[in-house]
Design an enzyme around this catalytic site. Structure first.
Site, mmCIF file in Angstrom:
data_model
loop_
_atom_site.group_PDB
_atom_site.id
_atom_site.type_symbol
_atom_site.label_atom_id
_atom_site.label_comp_id
_atom_site.label_asym_id
_atom_site.label_seq_id
_atom_site.Cartn_x
_atom_site.Cartn_y
_atom_site.Cartn_z
ATOM 1 N N HIS A 275 0.702 -1.101 0.031
ATOM 2 C CA HIS A 275 0.055 -0.024 0.043
ATOM 3 C C HIS A 275 0.899 1.308 -0.039
ATOM 4 O O HIS A 275 2.136 1.305 0.643
ATOM 5 C CB HIS A 275 -0.925 0.035 1.220
ATOM 6 N N TYR A 284 5.919 3.477 2.734
ATOM 7 C CA TYR A 284 6.224 3.387 4.121
ATOM 8 C C TYR A 284 7.497 2.613 4.159
ATOM 9 O O TYR A 284 8.135 2.243 3.459
ATOM 10 C CB TYR A 284 5.204 2.391 5.229
#
Length: 303
Positions: A275, A284
């Site tokens: 994601h 991330y």
């Protein structure tokens, strides 16, 4: 009353408050602390250094959006919000927090459509509905084990390549959105069933040109389509007697939710799903692959 600057001090005081003043059970205390720790992890993922006394309502709202996007059920979202409300109420009382950031935050709306998530036993029911006496059944079992084991998108499943299977180290390489590559742990059950399919089914089919490196093919030896995977899952869901609307993405949501509710780290789940942050649109922090393997082993229901 005293001001607490750090999360560690605040959480320790919150723990002692629940144990000594509220006489809560160990399980309840751990659940509340886990909910607050999830929020703390989220802030770190979003590169925010915000300490407890500086939290604002938007931080809470963004966190709730984040866990909803991961596929967490409405019930679990409400429970997590309850944990945060308890923590900040304690901070108001004990540590001179001037404004409770959760005061006007409501839980998920009852009428709001949330992603369907399968319970673990429902996943087992669907897997049990597969007729593995047939070649297609052996393939389908391998496909669904892979979807649930690694949280793949349907496009990533049908594009999975034999050359990207690294079973010796327990990983597969996935080509995600915008051709971004990521390594994802794959569980022993999925490895076992892919092995059975490759040896006893795929090896006996006449593979068409262009599909030589594709893992999942149809009887004619061509790469499966998205539509076919949707149809297979819909049929198996009916056979299993499950009334939920189940699609390949349901397995992806279930993968994330079961890991999250089992106690897995938010960063690891984010990494495995591939994601981008819905808050900052940044990838991330990359995690060590051995850590991701450990998360799967410790928290996935079928490991």
């Amino acid at each position: 009353m005293k001001n607490i600057a750090s999360w560690d001090d605040a959480l320790l005081d919150f723990k002692n408050y629940m144990r000594l003043e509220r006489s809560m059970s160990d399980n309840s205390i751990e659940a509340y602390l886990r909910d607050v720790e999830r929020f703390r992890q989220f802030l770190a993922l979003d590169n925010k250094k915000t300490e407890p006394l500086a939290i604002q309502a938007n931080d809470i709202r963004n966190f709730l959006i984040y866990i909803a996007e991961l596929g967490m059920s409405a019930t679990s979202q409400a429970r997590m919000l309850s944990g945060l409300k308890a923590f900040f109420k304690f901070m108001m009382y004990e540590h001179q927090l001037s404004i409770d950031p959760t005061q006007n935050i409501q839980g998920p709306q009852i009428g709001k459509k949330l992603p369907e998530v399968l319970e673990v036993h429902e996943v087992e029911q669907i897997l049990a509905a597969i007729d593995v006496s047939k070649p297609e059944g052996i393939r389908n079992r391998a496909m669904l084990e892979t979807l649930y084991s690694s949280g793949l998108r349907v496009s990533e499943l049908i594009d999975l390549r034999i050359s990207n299977l690294f079973f010796d180290i327990g990983f597969i390489k996935v080509i995600g959105k915008n051709n971004k590559e990521r390594f994802v742990p794959i569980g022993e059950e999925a490895i076992k069933h892919i092995g059975l399919y490759m040896k006893h089914v795929r090896a006996n089919w006449d593979i068409q040109k262009g599909s030589e490196d594709v893992v999942f093919v149809n009887r004619r030896g061509s790469q499966l389509t998205r539509v076919m995977v949707f149809a297979i899952i819909k049929d198996l869901t009916l056979k299993a007697g499950i009334t939920k609307s189940v699609s390949p993405h349901t397995f992806r949501h279930s993968f994330a939710t079961h890991l999250l509710e089992g106690g897995a780290d938010l960063r690891a789940i984010q990494e495995m799903l591939g994601h981008e942050s819905i808050i900052t649109t940044q990838i991330y922090t990359h995690l060590d692959v051995e850590y991701l393997k450990q998360v799967i082993k410790e928290f996935h229901p079928r490991s």
